[in-house]
Design a protein around this motif. Structure first.
Motif, short mmCIF file in Angstrom:
data_model
loop_
_atom_site.label_atom_id
_atom_site.label_comp_id
_atom_site.label_asym_id
_atom_site.label_seq_id
_atom_site.Cartn_x
_atom_site.Cartn_y
_atom_site.Cartn_z
N THR A 179 0.78 -1.23 0.00
CA THR A 179 0.00 0.00 0.00
C THR A 179 0.81 1.29 0.00
O THR A 179 0.24 2.37 -0.13
N SER A 180 2.13 1.22 0.19
CA SER A 180 2.95 2.43 0.22
C SER A 180 4.40 2.06 -0.04
O SER A 180 4.80 0.90 0.15
N TYR A 200 -1.43 2.29 -4.29
CA TYR A 200 -2.08 3.05 -3.23
C TYR A 200 -3.56 2.67 -3.13
O TYR A 200 -4.18 2.26 -4.11
N ASN A 201 -4.12 2.88 -1.92
CA ASN A 201 -5.54 2.58 -1.69
C ASN A 201 -6.44 3.68 -2.24
O ASN A 201 -7.36 4.16 -1.56
N THR A 202 -6.20 4.08 -3.46
CA THR A 202 -6.98 5.15 -4.07
C THR A 202 -8.32 4.63 -4.58
O THR A 202 -8.58 3.42 -4.58
N THR A 316 1.66 2.10 6.41
CA THR A 316 0.65 2.08 5.35
C THR A 316 0.04 3.46 5.15
O THR A 316 0.29 4.40 5.89
N VAL A 317 -0.77 3.58 4.09
CA VAL A 317 -1.62 4.75 3.90
C VAL A 317 -3.06 4.23 3.86
O VAL A 317 -3.40 3.42 2.99
N ILE A 342 2.59 10.70 1.27
CA ILE A 342 1.62 11.38 0.41
C ILE A 342 1.67 12.89 0.60
O ILE A 342 1.74 13.66 -0.36
N LEU A 390 -3.81 10.82 -7.88
CA LEU A 390 -4.08 9.77 -6.90
C LEU A 390 -5.49 9.21 -7.07
O LEU A 390 -6.29 9.19 -6.14
#
Length: 679
Positions: A179-180, A200-202, A316-317, A342, A390
């Motif tokens: 995730t990052s 990324y968790n976009t 993580t993000v 970020i 993003l």
């Protein structure tokens, strides 16, 4: 079209990342099924809405809803016994990792998919079993499971076993996501594995079309509104910091919290809130996935108040930060390593504050709330960043590239492609340890190209010439690793890397895969090495960033003789085959209108190249990193002559640990860095 199975550990509606993964792969034409578990009837309804009319399917592995409790008592009992067994005797069993682990393995075997992607703790064990049986396996480290607990909870968990399961998947799965970059680098270092691909968790920008523009949460539209959400409202999620910040905030504002809110959470929360704020804090239940974006978009500032003390959560993000951007909210985020990643790239989206610092949170809120125009601009910046940088759409190609690369390999080449010491020592390395078998191996594998995980991509090597890099414990990613990392660090300040003596591209690839802003020119007279490097560049989709020159580098353009023997030690020699040569000065001068990083590793011949530094036109744009070979190496090595040539040119000379050098030893290999200043 490939058959792909995605395994999750719970409801579909609680797993947005696998949903997007399934959508991406199905839209690319693959046959995708997601398998998970059902527990809550209300969440089952949400799941059914989510997968209705999709190109992919969802099916529960086990239905644990209350109406099926008696039917599933055996699985529940197995899990309970596994926990008791571990706590009492320290004995590990897969039931420790969640309900229905063996049922998950069973459905994976039955599916016989071309690629099985695991997402949960239970999936770690299932993935390892599938690797043992020869299946293609992918892993998505949404969390670092072995590092996702506070110290008080670790004693009751099988941490050592989780680490072993994670390590193998990190090392052997080519489809390996996280995730990052902060988490990817930590996993790679911890398990000495290739760096996982970062997704990324976009969220999809296109989902904004579904925003209903209604105000269902807000009570007073004249006041600005803060929003925080999670699956559950409770301690350890940053809300303590918010409540401690409120006495420092003297601006009227609404605070909206969304999540499951059991009685225990109410008893925890109410004593933390002062009386003057109680009528401005509103609790909302979770909503279906399709409605969540609309509800977030009602508000002005999104809070991502994660703590730094648990490694997984620090690195993580989280989903919420990206969903705030998608909704167009200003963001206030704590400085976890992941969130800093970020906000350091996109500072205009909000404020980064120290973790667990109520005063800093109150000040960040004042900065935005006291200046309406600043808040409006920050919200607009969030939307712009979500759209341009993003969004999920910006990551689709990375996922497809990773999946298609793996799915394009046949089972035999895949087994060699991901081979690790535990496997190779059982079979392939035996070919090289026994004289008679080694002779056979050199014949049957000559000219065979192997592919090996390398940082976030792959490197191609010759099965015979580079057998040292796949039959034992060594791998190209760890070969001269200190030098690889130093080149990467230096490359941040340069526009082009000129790799003289590139061989199969260990150094060039190491930089190109980890620094997207640099281009390269790779020069080597070994035709097999250049062909392997070209294969690697193509596999990693770096073709538009690399030029190749199949030639030696010498004093002048012309022809010389080259000895190709040795996997990485080919060298200019009185005997060997004739190869073209290019002028050192012309090669460098053609690039010196921009900042150039030049790596030279030519097995002693560097002494001849450095004599021509005086012919270079703009030394201040140049940085050399050179391997100086011992005196007499390949009959020509002379490190002191090289050092003198550098000094005479006015170079500042350091070693790769940034220590100033005033001399070198003539019996040692020495890596030196040379730069020139304007002074």
């Amino acid at each position: 079209m490939a058959k792909i199975l995605i395994l999750i550990g719970a409801h579909l509606c609680t797993a947005p990342r696998p949903q997007k993964e399934a959508e991406t792969l199905a839209n690319a034409g693959h046959d995708v099924t997601v398998r998970g578990f059902w527990f809550d009837p209300e969440l089952v309804k949400r799941d059914r809405i989510l997968f209705a009319n999709k190109k992919w399917r969802f099916e529960p592995i086990v239905d644990f809803q209350p109406t099926h409790r008696l039917h599933n008592w055996k699985i529940r009992l197995q899990s309970r016994l596994a926990k008791e067994q571990f706590q009492q005797f320290g004995i590990f069993s897969p039931g420790l990792l969640g309900y229905g682990v063996k049922a998950m393995l069973k459905v994976a075997r039955q599916a016989c998919a071309d690629l099985t992607i695991v997402h949960s703790e239970a999936g770690l064990w299932v993935g390892n079993q599938l690797l043992n049986e020869g299946f293609r396996v992918g892993v998505d480290f949404e969390d670092w499971f072995s590092e996702d607990l506070p110290p008080t909870a670790r004693a009751a968990r099988p941490i050592a076993q989780l680490k072993a399961l994670e390590s193998r998947l990190a090392r052997e799965c080519i489809y390996c996501l996280t995730t990052s970059h902060a988490l990817a680098e930590a996993l790679a270092e911890a398990y000495q594995a290739p760096k996982p691909t970062v997704i990324y968790n976009t969220f999809p920008w296109a989902e904004r079309e579904q925003i209903d523009r209604q105000k269902r949460d807000r009570k007073n539209l004249k006041l600005s509104s803060l929003h925080w959400f999670s699956q559950t409202i409770g301690p350890g999620r940053g809300l303590e910091t918010l409540f401690q910040a409120l006495p420092h905030l003297h601006i009227p504002v609404e605070i909206h919290l969304r999540g499951n809110y059991p009685e225990s959470a109410r008893q925890w929360l109410e004593p933390l809130v002062t009386s003057e704020w109680r009528d401005r804090i509103f609790i909302h239940p979770t909503v279906p996935n399709a409605e969540l974006l609309s509800r977030i978009a009602e508000h002005d500032i999104g809070l991502a108040l994660e703590y730094t003390d648990i490694p997984s959560r620090n690195l993580t993000v989280t989903n919420k930060l990206f969903q705030y951007l998608q909704a167009g909210l200003a963001v206030i985020a704590t400085d976890t390593a992941g969130q800093r990643e970020i906000l350091s790239q996109q500072p205009a989206i909000g404020r980064l504050i120290p973790s667990q610092n109520p005063v800093a949170l109150a000040q960040a809120l004042k900065d935005l709330l006291c200046t309406p125009e600043r808040l409006k601009t920050t919200k607009a910046n969030s939307l712009k960043v979500a759209q341009e940088n993003l969004s999920w759409e910006n990551q689709v190609e990375v996922i497809l590239k990773t999946a298609n690369f793996l799915l394009g390999s046949d089972p035999l080449s895949y087994s060699i492609l991901i081979m690790q010491p535990s496997i190779s020592n059982l079979f392939f390395s035996k070919l090289h340890q026994i004289s008679a078998l080694r002779t056979i191996a050199k014949k049957i594998l000559r000219g065979y190209t192997l592919r090996q995980p390398f940082h976030s991509g792959m490197i191609c090597l010759d099965a015979v010439e580079h057998s040292w890099a796949w039959t034992g414990s060594r791998r190209y990613e760890t070969f001269d690793r200190e030098l690889q990392d130093k080149l990467l660090s230096l490359s941040r300040n340069y526009e082009i890397l000129i790799d003289i003596g590139s061989n199969i591209g260990t150094m060039s690839l190491s930089v190109l895969l980890r620094n997207p802003n640099i281009k390269a020119v790779c020069i080597d007279p070994n035709s097999r090495a250049i062909a392997l490097l070209q294969n690697s560049i193509g596999l990693n989709q770096l073709t538009d960033r690399v030029d190749f020159i199949e030639a030696a580098v010498s004093a002048v353009d012309g022809v010389l003789t080259f000895d190709e023997s040795g996997s990485v030690t080919g060298h200019v020699s009185p005997s060997g085959k004739q190869v073209n040569s290019v002028s050192f000065a012309r090669l460098i001068n053609e690039q010196l209108s921009r900042k150039c990083l030049v790596k030279i590793d030519v097995e002693g011949f560097e002494v001849n190249l450095l004599k021509h530094l005086s012919s270079l036109i703009n030394l201040t744009n140049l940085c050399l990193i050179i391997e100086l070979h011992p005196l007499g190496f390949n009959t020509i090595g002379n490190p002191n002559d090289c050092f003198k040539s550098l000094l005479d040119s006015g170079a500042i000379i350091e070693d790769i640990r940034d220590q100033r050098l005033h001399q070198v030893e003539d019996k040692k290999f020495t890596q030196v860095i040379a730069k020139w200043s304007n002074e």
